[in-house]
Design an enzyme around this catalytic site. Sequence first.
Site, PDB file in Angstrom:
ATOM      1  CG  ASN A   9      -1.911   1.108   1.252  1.00 26.47           C
ATOM      2  OD1 ASN A   9      -1.761   2.110   0.552  1.00 26.47           O
ATOM      3  ND2 ASN A   9      -2.937   0.971   2.070  1.00 26.47           N
ATOM      4  NE  ARG A  94      -5.341   3.137  -1.043  1.00 35.54           N
ATOM      5  CZ  ARG A  94      -5.056   4.322  -0.519  1.00 35.54           C
ATOM      6  NH1 ARG A  94      -3.868   4.553   0.020  1.00 35.54           N
ATOM      7  NH2 ARG A  94      -5.944   5.282  -0.539  1.00 35.54           N
ATOM      8  CG  HIS A 182     -10.601   6.695   1.565  1.00 35.55           C
ATOM      9  ND1 HIS A 182     -11.017   7.991   1.818  1.00 35.55           N
ATOM     10  CD2 HIS A 182      -9.242   6.735   1.609  1.00 35.55           C
ATOM     11  CE1 HIS A 182      -9.973   8.767   2.006  1.00 35.55           C
ATOM     12  NE2 HIS A 182      -8.873   8.033   1.887  1.00 35.55           N
ATOM     13  NE  ARG A 242      -5.383  14.310  -0.194  1.00 37.96           N
ATOM     14  CZ  ARG A 242      -5.714  13.027  -0.198  1.00 37.96           C
ATOM     15  NH1 ARG A 242      -6.595  12.567  -1.081  1.00 37.96           N
ATOM     16  NH2 ARG A 242      -5.187  12.196   0.671  1.00 37.96           N
ATOM     17  CD  GLU A 380      -6.767   1.414   3.239  1.00 39.29           C
ATOM     18  OE1 GLU A 380      -7.450   2.347   2.769  1.00 39.29           O
ATOM     19  OE2 GLU A 380      -5.552   1.533   3.487  1.00 39.29           O
TER      20      GLU A 380
END
Length: 397
Positions: A9, A94, A182, A242, A380
């Site tokens: 990831n 990912r 996500h 962001r 994840e």
Amino acid sequence: MTGDILTLNAGSSSLKFAVFAPKDSKQTAHITGKIAGIGRAPEFSARDANGMLLVSDQPTVFSPTSTHEDLVAFLLDWLEHQLGNRTLAIVGHRIVHGGQTFSQPVRIDDTVLSELDGLVPLAPLHQPHNLATVRAVAAWRPDLPQIACFDTGFHRTQDTLATLFALPRALSDEGIIRYGFHGLSYDYIAGVLPDHLGPKAEGRIIVAHLGNGASMCAMRNRQSVATSMGFTALDGLMMGSRCGALDPGVVLYLLQSKGMSPAEIETLLYEKSGLLGVSGISNNMQVLEDSDAPQALEAIDLFVHRAASTLAGLVAALGGLDALVFTAGIGENSARVRRSICARLEWLGIAIDHVANERNETRISMDASAIDVLVLPTNEEAVIAAGCRRFVEPSAV
């Protein structure tokens, strides 16, 4: 397949990894770790399945100029030594953006890699590092199968109206639509919801993935109905660096009146805004919570305000709310942020247990709360490993 599964990831400044057995119903990795501080001073740490340190935040032999490719090569050599007689059979990645083409895990070949390269402009902070990691593995062992698992895939269950912008249809047909991100995190949470909510897990759920990157997903029947991120991972909630949702007129103003170039605006919106931009101090929520500066407080308050407002909008998309789940770095660890968001949503019938919240317990809602509020760690890597197992030969299942 007779070897282990490695999941990778890759972020802009970190590389998380985990090693799983080919058959493991408990989704437990026997090695987990990360390389943090990429671009500054890379540090490597790893633990075994019992949480015992194998390596403890030790600086690697690499310099601040070390690339993701350099660090992946270092990691793969270390793993080969660490695994001993065990071997790696497959690597799962990912991949942030799958566009309109990819919704399920796919084996990576030259054609797939070329298509994913074409999506780099839609995820400039993530996709290049995701793909650099793929290429680094291929350079190390060209014969090792690699699987792409997509953050956008989970949201493909949304109906058309949830994906459209109010733009000319020709642009939508070209792929300028809301994708959502996500998805690997939401996929994991959706999978464990029945363990915590029973039959209510199939109801109206909002999952708040709050971290340096942040978004929310409204689920029904544990499928995505609506989400806060859109065409890129820049949209929606205020994040670490962001800006989140922004009047597009601001971009036009920056171009036309401030004379900024597209590259300068990209850097501003992705890397210099959010918590970092508003506070002028840090993109790290814990650092801001520890600060007495009024700018830090304002950044936290704005983060909470935007999160509560977005969550309320997603309630409308669901037609009500049965449960709220907090996850990811801020969602799992910041009692202050959870408390403040829930306080703004008391009109929904949310009532949290402040003691449970401060302890980061799994259930933080009071018995009298009309809505269950949970804090669940995401995983994840387990979802990526599960995606890889789809490519296991039947004899190995």
